[in-house]
Design a protein around this motif. Structure first.
Motif, PDB file in Angstrom:
ATOM      1  N   PHE A 195       0.828  -1.300  -0.056  1.00 33.10           N
ATOM      2  CA  PHE A 195       0.107  -0.019  -0.089  1.00 33.10           C
ATOM      3  C   PHE A 195       0.710   1.363  -0.040  1.00 33.10           C
ATOM      4  CE2 PHE A 195       0.127  -1.681   4.260  1.00 33.10           C
ATOM      5  CZ  PHE A 195       0.769  -0.531   4.951  1.00 33.10           C
ATOM      6  N   GLY A 196       0.298   2.413  -0.539  1.00 29.13           N
ATOM      7  CA  GLY A 196       1.047   3.509  -0.561  1.00 29.13           C
ATOM      8  C   GLY A 196       1.426   4.342   0.766  1.00 29.13           C
ATOM      9  N   ASP A 198       0.424   7.206   1.451  1.00 30.01           N
ATOM     10  CA  ASP A 198      -0.754   7.929   1.821  1.00 30.01           C
ATOM     11  C   ASP A 198      -2.022   6.874   2.761  1.00 30.01           C
ATOM     12  OD1 ASP A 198      -1.294   6.108  -0.174  1.00 30.01           O
ATOM     13  OD2 ASP A 198      -3.019   7.650  -1.151  1.00 30.01           O
ATOM     14  N   VAL A 199      -1.431   5.680   2.933  1.00 36.09           N
ATOM     15  CA  VAL A 199      -2.478   5.025   3.856  1.00 36.09           C
ATOM     16  C   VAL A 199      -1.743   5.260   5.260  1.00 36.09           C
ATOM     17  CG1 VAL A 199      -3.222   2.767   4.138  1.00 36.09           C
ATOM     18  CG2 VAL A 199      -2.872   3.461   1.792  1.00 36.09           C
ATOM     19  N   LEU A 253      -6.770  -0.466  -2.435  1.00 38.67           N
ATOM     20  CA  LEU A 253      -6.817   0.169  -1.439  1.00 38.67           C
ATOM     21  C   LEU A 253      -5.814   1.475  -1.721  1.00 38.67           C
ATOM     22  CD1 LEU A 253      -7.464   1.100   1.448  1.00 38.67           C
ATOM     23  CD2 LEU A 253      -5.622   0.019   2.301  1.00 38.67           C
ATOM     24  N   GLY A 254      -6.379   2.793  -2.047  1.00 33.71           N
ATOM     25  CA  GLY A 254      -5.571   3.822  -2.642  1.00 33.71           C
ATOM     26  C   GLY A 254      -5.352   3.403  -4.223  1.00 33.71           C
ATOM     27  N   SER A 255      -4.240   3.422  -4.531  1.00 33.11           N
ATOM     28  CA  SER A 255      -3.890   3.032  -5.993  1.00 33.11           C
ATOM     29  C   SER A 255      -3.208   1.829  -6.036  1.00 33.11           C
ATOM     30  CB  SER A 255      -3.047   4.202  -6.357  1.00 33.11           C
ATOM     31  OG  SER A 255      -1.716   4.328  -5.612  1.00 33.11           O
TER      32      SER A 255
END
Length: 494
Positions: A195-196, A198-199, A253-255
């Motif tokens: 996950f990125g 930003d998570v 989730l996100g990108s």
């Protein structure tokens, strides 16, 4: 019996977590800036001589040791903070686990010094250490008190409290041998990755809470406080964890698409990775074996480039090598490796027995020397077993014709007897050493004998032609009964 000596009255210190390149001289100089040092013993491995990264220092008085402990504990030496405590001569106290606590779910910014400052208000702390790997906080540590009562007070007061935004978990430390194995279904932790940055932990908790009550959600971060792209989510029930794993593995989730799996211990993960690596390596080796061809009976003018060119029409040739002597002359054989087993099989089917530069090629799947020897040993064991079976039927049984290899000690290559175009593994003889020719076998003749008989020139044992004036030697040897020596040497050349 006298009272136990208090640590504050001791004049010896244990110094751990040292840099591997630190010498005893450097260590003495670092402590001598504060107080005089009586002696230094840097522990090293007996075989390799490498530092074990801990040492013992003796001082002239307990007050000097106390001052050195207060001033230098957790200070850096060659980039690594030293962990200093009073030396415990009795190992039972150290190994018993009395007053020892295990602390987990620590914030990445909390080091050993900070952890000791949190726990020291409950009593005398003998040792405090936060586990690190590659200079990074692993999120757990150990605190050892002088008294068991102090450890219990810290456990009751600090367990499940929030420090630096995270709920720390404290428990009594247990040795690995004393820990109970986890029961099936008792692990509720999930490992989440991909996950990125930003998570956040709140977003992660919110996402997984859709499948059950989440106990904790943690994102691992680097020394700069940035997300490392993976973390852990803990559920109260195993059913919720399994449901979340099934639903969210591969979810967006996100990108990015998440990977969600069961959290594993380090040794379990390493074992699983090792097994996976061994399987991949084994599969790769099998493909390499099936893609490698052995080629012999090559013309001596054939070199690597010509061999590659001849085989390249069947696929991508990874390598082509003609084996040569020390003087550069070809040995008449070589190896060709293809990129896939299918290409190798195609080349084998077409080129085996084909003519190349006036010679019939022999092409086969290449074998390791050990595998080839095992096959030959098995083959000749069967021959010996067969020969032993025939020896019971024929008392003077003559075994299969054999021709030895060029190197001594190597197995023999069996060559059957060719009789009228058919191969026979043995020659039957009676107790007088005479060969018998059953009608079904035809005539037992060597090639030179067959040629002579075809020309109607039958020789005696002495080599005289049948046209000789001697009446005794005018008849040809009987085909139904013949001495074995006459069979091998029909022209009397013994």
């Amino acid at each position: 019996m006298g009272a136990m000596t208090s640590p504050s009255q001791k004049a010896s210190l244990y110094v751990g977590d040292l840099h591997p390149d630190i010498s005893a001289t450097e260590l003495r100089e670092a402590f001598a800036r504060i107080v005089p040092v009586a002696s230094v013993r840097l522990c090293r491995d007996k075989l390799s001589g490498k530092s074990l990264q801990y040492a013992y220092l003796n001082f002239f008085s307990p007050s000097d040791a106390s001052k050195a402990l207060a001033c230098l504990n957790y200070t850096s030496l060659n980039g690594k903070p030293m962990r200093i405590m009073y030396m415990q001569r009795n190992p039972i106290t150290r190994k018993s686990g009395v007053g020892n606590l295990f602390v987990k779910n620590l914030h990445y910014s909390i080091g050993s010094a900070r952890l000791q400052s949190i726990f020291c208000r409950f009593g005398t702390v003998l040792s405090c250490k936060v586990a690190e790997e590659g200079g990074r906080n692993k999120g757990f540590g150990f605190v050892q008190f002088e008294a068991e009562e102090s450890a219990k007070a810290a456990l009751d007061a600090l367990n499940e409290t929030t420090i630096e935004g995270k709920n720390i978990c404290i428990s009594k430390f247990l040795k690995k041998s004393d820990r109970k194995p986890a029961k099936e279904g008792s692990k509720y932790n999930l490992y989440v990755k991909n996950f990125g940055e930003d998570v956040t932990e709140d977003l992660l908790r919110e996402k997984f809470s859709e499948h059950g009550e989440v106990y904790n959600a943690v994102i691992m971060k680097n020394s700069e406080g940035k997300s490392r792209g993976f973390g852990f989510v803990s559920f109260y029930s195993p059913e919720s964890a399994k449901k979340a794993e099934k639903s969210l593995n591969g979810a967006l989730l996100g990108s990015k698409n998440l990977f969600v799996g069961k959290a594993q211990k380090k040794d379990e993960r390493q074992l699983l990775l090792k097994l996976k690596h061994d399987q991949m390596l084994s599969h790769k080796n099998e493909n390499m074996k099936a893609s490698n061809l052995y080629v012999k009976n090559l013309d001596l003018s054939i070199d690597d480039s010509k061999l590659r060119e001849h085989f390249s029409v069947f696929g991508e040739v990874v390598s082509a090598k003609v084996m040569c002597f020390d003087n550069g002359a070809s040995k008449g054989f070589g190896f060709v490796s293809f990129s896939t087993p299918e290409e190798a099989n195609k080349a084998l089917g077409v080129l085996h027995g084909s003519i190349f530069k006036g010679r019939y090629l022999y092409v086969a799947i290449a074998q390791r020397k050990e595998d080839r020897q095992k096959i030959l040993q098995h083959h000749f064991a069967q021959i010996l077993q067969r020969d032993s079976q025939f020896s019971h039927r024929f008392p003077n049984y003559f075994p299969s014709n054999t021709i030895s290899q060029s190197k001594p000690g190597q197995p023999y290559e069996p060559r059957p007897y060719m009789i009228d175009g058919q191969a026979y593994p043995y020659l039957p003889m009676d107790h007088k050493g005479l060969l018998h020719f059953p009608p079904a076998y035809g005539t037992y003749l060597l090639p030179q004998q067959q040629k002579v008989y075809n020309n109607n020139k039958v020789y005696k044992r002495t080599g005289a032609p049948t046209g000789s004036t001697s009446s005794k030697g005018s008849a040809a040897p009987s085909k139904s009964s013949m001495r074995f020596v006459d069979y091998l040497y029909p022209f009397g050349q013994i």
